[in-house]
Design a protein around this motif. Structure first.
Motif, mmCIF file in Angstrom:
data_model
loop_
_atom_site.group_PDB
_atom_site.id
_atom_site.type_symbol
_atom_site.label_atom_id
_atom_site.label_comp_id
_atom_site.label_asym_id
_atom_site.label_seq_id
_atom_site.Cartn_x
_atom_site.Cartn_y
_atom_site.Cartn_z
ATOM 1 N N VAL A 30 3.309 -5.905 0.406
ATOM 2 C CA VAL A 30 1.963 -5.338 0.418
ATOM 3 C C VAL A 30 1.996 -3.891 0.919
ATOM 4 C CG1 VAL A 30 -0.306 -5.507 1.511
ATOM 5 C CG2 VAL A 30 0.810 -7.555 0.609
ATOM 6 N N GLY A 31 2.882 -3.609 1.866
ATOM 7 C CA GLY A 31 3.005 -2.245 2.366
ATOM 8 C C GLY A 31 3.349 -1.251 1.270
ATOM 9 N N ASN A 32 4.094 -1.698 0.248
ATOM 10 C CA ASN A 32 4.439 -0.808 -0.860
ATOM 11 C C ASN A 32 3.210 -0.325 -1.616
ATOM 12 O OD1 ASN A 32 7.184 -1.027 -0.357
ATOM 13 N ND2 ASN A 32 7.455 -2.754 -1.761
ATOM 14 N N VAL A 33 2.128 -1.096 -1.564
ATOM 15 C CA VAL A 33 0.900 -0.726 -2.270
ATOM 16 C C VAL A 33 0.071 0.257 -1.448
ATOM 17 C CG1 VAL A 33 -1.225 -1.618 -3.319
ATOM 18 C CG2 VAL A 33 0.881 -2.965 -3.417
ATOM 19 N N TYR A 34 0.113 0.131 -0.121
ATOM 20 C CA TYR A 34 -0.830 0.872 0.716
ATOM 21 C C TYR A 34 -0.266 2.131 1.357
ATOM 22 C CZ TYR A 34 -4.226 -2.881 0.263
ATOM 23 O OH TYR A 34 -5.125 -3.772 -0.243
ATOM 24 N N PHE A 35 1.045 2.255 1.549
ATOM 25 C CA PHE A 35 1.521 3.441 2.261
ATOM 26 C C PHE A 35 1.275 4.740 1.497
ATOM 27 C CE2 PHE A 35 5.440 2.945 -0.245
ATOM 28 C CZ PHE A 35 5.823 4.262 -0.453
ATOM 29 N N PRO A 36 1.220 4.750 0.134
ATOM 30 C CA PRO A 36 0.919 6.022 -0.536
ATOM 31 C C PRO A 36 -0.439 6.607 -0.160
ATOM 32 C CG PRO A 36 1.918 4.502 -2.101
ATOM 33 C CD PRO A 36 1.617 3.717 -0.853
ATOM 34 N N VAL A 121 4.811 -9.775 -4.802
ATOM 35 C CA VAL A 121 5.512 -10.903 -4.187
ATOM 36 C C VAL A 121 4.567 -11.754 -3.349
ATOM 37 C CG1 VAL A 121 7.265 -11.480 -2.463
ATOM 38 C CG2 VAL A 121 7.773 -9.815 -4.257
ATOM 39 N N ALA A 122 3.626 -11.126 -2.650
ATOM 40 C CA ALA A 122 2.726 -11.892 -1.783
ATOM 41 C C ALA A 122 1.909 -12.918 -2.559
ATOM 42 C CB ALA A 122 1.813 -10.937 -1.004
ATOM 43 N N ILE A 150 -1.523 -8.449 6.109
ATOM 44 C CA ILE A 150 -2.387 -7.499 6.828
ATOM 45 C C ILE A 150 -1.543 -6.570 7.690
ATOM 46 C CG2 ILE A 150 -4.216 -7.300 8.555
ATOM 47 C CD1 ILE A 150 -5.171 -10.085 7.561
ATOM 48 N N GLY A 151 -0.544 -7.136 8.367
ATOM 49 C CA GLY A 151 0.331 -6.298 9.182
ATOM 50 C C GLY A 151 1.055 -5.255 8.351
ATOM 51 N N GLY A 152 1.521 -5.650 7.156
ATOM 52 C CA GLY A 152 2.180 -4.692 6.286
ATOM 53 C C GLY A 152 1.245 -3.592 5.837
#
Length: 409
Positions: A30-36, A121-122, A150-152
């Protein structure tokens, strides 16, 4: 036709340690979606383009994610989970490496869309985990995995922003590539062997989500609930960015990221919501969540006061809103995972697609409401959507049943 395999082959029981590993993998994906979102200004300055052009990278990632949910998540019923998850993580890692080396916005946007599509993946691990634990642990397991997601989302935006500011915009891509590839290696060893629950051809898998929406009223119920509540959630976060950067507060966009840290509490609340859904059924958790959303809208309205009082209202209101939205999501997943053991991935595809459509519509409506009526308009929209589905939930509470039990919802 779907093939239901014997319970001993499709439902190996795993311990809490494996569930926690799956939650960490969800967080990385999920972090791959939001960090940008956090490094868009760094991309603009690093590549010498306008902020609008750099924002295309964020849009491409999210569009790819939505496409991946529809196109790839149904494969969770057709392809052995370990092979599918490890392959997708490996592809996402390769895409992140390509994005980190991109010389300009067009190749970066293309690589970002690819990463978004294969980092789904999630939504695959959620249905898979429901088949790896006992039925009375599905709620808490869904809550743990959602907490990891959520943490990611939180940590990727926060750490990505700091890394992008100190080391340049390429650093977060390379760091996330390392985490993603590392997750692939770990899951290749940790995930138990499972067999597919279906032998349907790929086009039939895609069509199955629409068929399930037509034939499963409890799936439609969960989709409606989450689309409305997630729509209000997205409207609030779209509107608050305009509020904080407007004349009432005069803050920078960094303040929105700091406000998002209130989501951290949700990581600890979703497992509790899962336990309540396991014990009492998803219906009561849904209704309580909807009431909490209405209450959060009233508290968020204090934000119009500005200053310390307004900020306190925003922090408290978003804390309640986030906990309510995520708790409702856990309840909805408990409901849909109980419908058909052999089609959980396709059920989740329909559910997640509807949820993201609701969120996209909510973001647009939130901007429109703020432009016409200010922050009060946004709060009214959040409350109105919750009241709409709360009325349906109350009317339905007397007659509906779980498919795998007798609890009313």
């Amino acid at each position: 036709m779907a093939l239901t395999l014997p319970k001993t082959e499709t439902r190996p029981v795993v311990g809490r340690g494996v569930v926690l590993v799956l939650a960490l993998a969800c967080g990385v994906a999920v972090g791959n979606v939001y960090f940008p979102q956090a490094i868009s200004p760094s991309i603009a300055s690093g590549l010498g383009v306008s902020p609008d052009a750099a924002a295309l990278v964020v849009t491409a990632t999210q569009f790819g994610y939505a496409a991946g949910i529809f196109l790839l998540v149904p494969l969770g019923d057709r392809v052995p989970h370990r092979r599918l998850v490890v392959t997708l993580l490996a592809l996402a890692g390769a895409g992140l490496l390509a994005a980190g080396a991109a010389p300009g916005v067009p190749p970066l946007a293309a690589a970002s869309a690819f990463v978004g599509a294969v980092t789904v993946v999630a939504p695959i691990l959620g249905p898979m985990a429901a088949g790896l634990v006992e039925p009375d642990r599905r709620g808490v397991t869904s809550g743990i995995l959602l907490g990891g997601s959520i943490g990611g989302m939180l940590l990727s935006r926060t750490l990505g922003g700091f890394a992008g500011e100190w080391l340049g915009w390429r650093a977060p891509y390379l760091a996330m590539a390392a985490l993603t590839l590392g997750s692939a290696l770990v899951l290749a060893r940790v995930l138990p062997r499972t067999r597919p629950s279906s032998r349907e051809r790929y086009p039939a898998l895609l069509a199955a989500s629409l068929r399930l929406l037509r034939t499963e009223p409890e799936l439609r119920r969960s989709c409606l609930y989450q689309a409305a509540i997630f729509g209000g959630f997205s409207a609030a976060w779209t509107g608050v960015a305009l509020l904080l950067t407007g004349p009432a507060y005069g803050l920078t966009t960094r303040s929105v990221g700091l406000l998002a840290l209130v989501n951290a509490a949700t990581m600890f609340c979703t497992p509790v919501a899962g336990r309540l859904a396991d014990r009492h059924g998803p219906g009561p958790v849904n209704r309580l969540s909807m009431v909490a959303v209405v209450a959060s809208a009233l508290v968020l309205a204090i934000g119009t006061a500005g200053g310390a009082i307004g900020l306190a209202g925003l922090v408290a209101g978003f804390l309640v809103l986030d906990v309510a939205m995520q708790s409702g999501m856990v309840a909805n997943q408990v409901r849909i995972y109980a419908l058909r053991d052999s089609e959980r991935s396709r059920l989740n595809t329909a559910y997640m697609t509807c949820a993201y459509l609701g969120g996209s519509a909510g973001s647009w409506l939130g901007a429109q409401a703020f432009g016409r009526f200010g922050w009060y308009g946004v709060c009214g929209l959040v409350a109105g959507l919750a009241v709409l589905v709360l009325g349906k939930a109350v009317r339905s509470s007397g007659g509906s049943q779980w498919r795998d039990g007798s609890r009313g919802v």
